[in-house]
Scaffold this active site. Structure first.
Site, mmCIF file in Angstrom:
data_model
loop_
_atom_site.group_PDB
_atom_site.id
_atom_site.type_symbol
_atom_site.label_atom_id
_atom_site.label_comp_id
_atom_site.label_asym_id
_atom_site.label_seq_id
_atom_site.Cartn_x
_atom_site.Cartn_y
_atom_site.Cartn_z
ATOM 1 N N SER A 147 0.863 -1.196 0.000
ATOM 2 C CA SER A 147 0.000 0.000 0.000
ATOM 3 C C SER A 147 0.892 1.236 0.000
ATOM 4 C CB SER A 147 -0.856 -0.026 1.275
ATOM 5 O OG SER A 147 -1.446 1.230 1.526
ATOM 6 N N TYR A 160 -4.112 -0.790 9.863
ATOM 7 C CA TYR A 160 -3.849 -0.963 8.430
ATOM 8 C C TYR A 160 -2.423 -0.512 8.103
ATOM 9 C CZ TYR A 160 -4.703 -0.870 3.378
ATOM 10 O OH TYR A 160 -4.641 -1.102 2.018
HETATM 11 P P1 NAP Z 1 -11.835 -5.037 -1.704
HETATM 12 O O1 NAP Z 1 -12.592 -4.773 -2.956
HETATM 13 O O2 NAP Z 1 -12.428 -4.723 -0.390
HETATM 14 O O3 NAP Z 1 -11.303 -6.539 -1.742
HETATM 15 C C1 NAP Z 1 -10.723 -7.160 -0.633
HETATM 16 C C2 NAP Z 1 -10.647 -8.640 -0.893
HETATM 17 O O4 NAP Z 1 -10.107 -9.296 0.257
HETATM 18 C C3 NAP Z 1 -12.032 -9.227 -1.142
HETATM 19 O O5 NAP Z 1 -11.939 -10.266 -2.065
HETATM 20 C C4 NAP Z 1 -12.364 -9.761 0.234
HETATM 21 O O6 NAP Z 1 -13.350 -10.768 0.229
HETATM 22 C C5 NAP Z 1 -11.014 -10.306 0.633
HETATM 23 N N1 NAP Z 1 -10.982 -10.593 2.055
HETATM 24 C C6 NAP Z 1 -11.102 -9.720 3.081
HETATM 25 N N2 NAP Z 1 -11.087 -10.395 4.252
HETATM 26 C C7 NAP Z 1 -10.955 -11.709 3.956
HETATM 27 C C8 NAP Z 1 -10.892 -12.890 4.723
HETATM 28 N N3 NAP Z 1 -10.971 -12.884 6.060
HETATM 29 N N4 NAP Z 1 -10.760 -14.075 4.090
HETATM 30 C C9 NAP Z 1 -10.692 -14.120 2.749
HETATM 31 N N5 NAP Z 1 -10.748 -13.037 1.955
HETATM 32 C C10 NAP Z 1 -10.883 -11.841 2.561
HETATM 33 O O7 NAP Z 1 -10.504 -4.164 -1.726
HETATM 34 P P2 NAP Z 1 -9.311 -4.008 -2.769
HETATM 35 O O8 NAP Z 1 -9.078 -2.568 -2.873
HETATM 36 O O9 NAP Z 1 -9.491 -4.832 -3.990
HETATM 37 O O10 NAP Z 1 -8.136 -4.598 -1.869
HETATM 38 C C11 NAP Z 1 -7.318 -5.669 -2.223
HETATM 39 C C12 NAP Z 1 -5.957 -5.481 -1.561
HETATM 40 O O11 NAP Z 1 -5.357 -4.292 -2.051
HETATM 41 C C13 NAP Z 1 -6.035 -5.330 -0.043
HETATM 42 O O12 NAP Z 1 -4.937 -5.993 0.544
HETATM 43 C C14 NAP Z 1 -5.912 -3.831 0.131
HETATM 44 O O13 NAP Z 1 -5.407 -3.490 1.383
HETATM 45 C C15 NAP Z 1 -4.932 -3.500 -0.969
HETATM 46 N N6 NAP Z 1 -4.907 -2.099 -1.371
HETATM 47 C C16 NAP Z 1 -5.984 -1.476 -1.906
HETATM 48 C C17 NAP Z 1 -5.858 -0.155 -2.280
HETATM 49 C C18 NAP Z 1 -6.985 0.615 -2.899
HETATM 50 O O14 NAP Z 1 -6.833 1.819 -3.128
HETATM 51 N N7 NAP Z 1 -8.106 0.014 -3.203
HETATM 52 C C19 NAP Z 1 -4.666 0.530 -2.102
HETATM 53 C C20 NAP Z 1 -3.599 -0.138 -1.542
HETATM 54 C C21 NAP Z 1 -3.717 -1.451 -1.191
HETATM 55 P P3 NAP Z 1 -14.903 -10.392 0.479
HETATM 56 O O15 NAP Z 1 -15.413 -9.825 -0.819
HETATM 57 O O16 NAP Z 1 -15.506 -11.693 0.843
HETATM 58 O O17 NAP Z 1 -14.926 -9.375 1.581
#
Ligand code: NAP
Length: 255
Positions: A147, A160
């Site tokens: 991140s 986080y």
């Molecule tokens: P998201 O749409 O909220 O997706 C998160 C994913 O993680 C979903 O598939 C979710 O499943 C899964 N997950 C959460 N808790 C879980 C658990 N206990 N067991 C299994 N799966 C679980 O968010 P995203 O933005 O795509 O995030 C993906 C990654 O990128 C994360 O690590 C996040 O911190 C990182 N990230 C995102 C951003 C951003 O700007 N979006 C920036 C930096 C880093 P469910 O659908 O079942 O909840």
């Protein structure tokens, strides 16, 4: 110099595990890897039906592996099921993650543990389980999703920030231990990407504007913007890349 005739980014015949593959960045990375030739184990607590169907439409094998990564209970099973169903495990993308927002003075132990357990503890133990398999099989590629808060402090997200800063250190530690064993461990640090994870920020007019004003690219990232970096780090083109945290952020960190 010999000119290689094959595509160095080709993932044909490789098996990739992607956690949190049902939506957002995980889904986009799974489909980018599938497009580059990889078969996909789509891991998560919500079945990644759409992801699997799209990967199959690209001509790949793709299987759902059900796992709740809030504890380390499923980590060995993820490796075993992937190998059983798809015949190997060459690439691991640790993408599943959560975020909790509250002022540091009010932050609860529950919000600390939930985030650190999912985003850091489960990532380490899944790396360990997959790493043991890869080391025994001559190598592999691990990509952790970091991140901007691997580099910066953030605000109102203490667990986080701690978890994602931890991912930076863990990525380097594993690279140090496993580079000589043929396992490449790297991370991708997404900038501000429009997904469920950032829905609250996008909806907050003031935060949304201040974020947009700082992004040189002038827009939120799309999950598909992460695909190229993932394919690169998963491919033999990255064989000598180790312990690197690759920002895909529209220039945010350059500002
Ligand atoms: P998201 O749409 O909220 O997706 C998160 C994913 O993680 C979903 O598939 C979710 O499943 C899964 N997950 C959460 N808790 C879980 C658990 N206990 N067991 C299994 N799966 C679980 O968010 P995203 O933005 O795509 O995030 C993906 C990654 O990128 C994360 O690590 C996040 O911190 C990182 N990230 C995102 C951003 C951003 O700007 N979006 C920036 C930096 C880093 P469910 O659908 O079942 O909840």
């Amino acid at each position: 110099m010999e000119v290689a005739m094959t595509n160095p980014f080709d993932l044909s015949g490789k098996v990739a595990v992607v956690t949190g593959a049902n939506t957002g960045i995980g889904q986009a990375i799974a489909l980018a890897l599938a497009e580059a030739g990889a078969d996909i184990a789509a891991v998560g607590r919500t079945p990644a039906q759409e992801t699997v169907e799209k990967a199959r439409a690209l001509g790949r094998r793709a299987e759902i592996v059900s796992a709740d990564l809030s504890t380390i209970e499923p980590v060995q099973r993820i490796v075993d099921e992937t190998v059983d169903k798809l015949g190997g495990l060459d690439i691991l993308v640790n993408n599943a993650g959560i975020i909790r927002r509250a002022d540091a003075v009010d932050f609860t132990e529950e919000d600390w543990d939930a985030v650190v357990d999912t985003n850091l503890k489960s990532v380490f133990f899944l790396c360990q389980a997959a790493g043991r398999h890869m080391i025994g099989n001559g190598g592999g590629k691990i990509i952790n999703i970091a991140s901007m808060l691997t580099f910066q402090g953030g605000i109102r997200v203490p667990s986080y920030t701690a978890s994602k800063s931890g991912i930076g250190g863990l990525t380097k530690l594993l690279a140090n231990e496993w580079a000589s064993k043929g396992v490449n461990v790297n991370a991708i640090a997404p900038g501000y990407i429009a997904t469920n994870n950032t829905a609250a920020l996008q909806a907050d007019e003031v935060r949304n504007k201040s974020i947009l004003d700082r992004i040189p690219a002038g827009r939120w990232g799309d999950a598909s913007d992460l695909g190229g970096a993932a394919v690169f780090l998963a491919s033999r083109a990255a064989n000598y890349v180790q312990g690197h945290i690759l920002a895909v952020d529209g220039g945010w960190l350059a500002r």
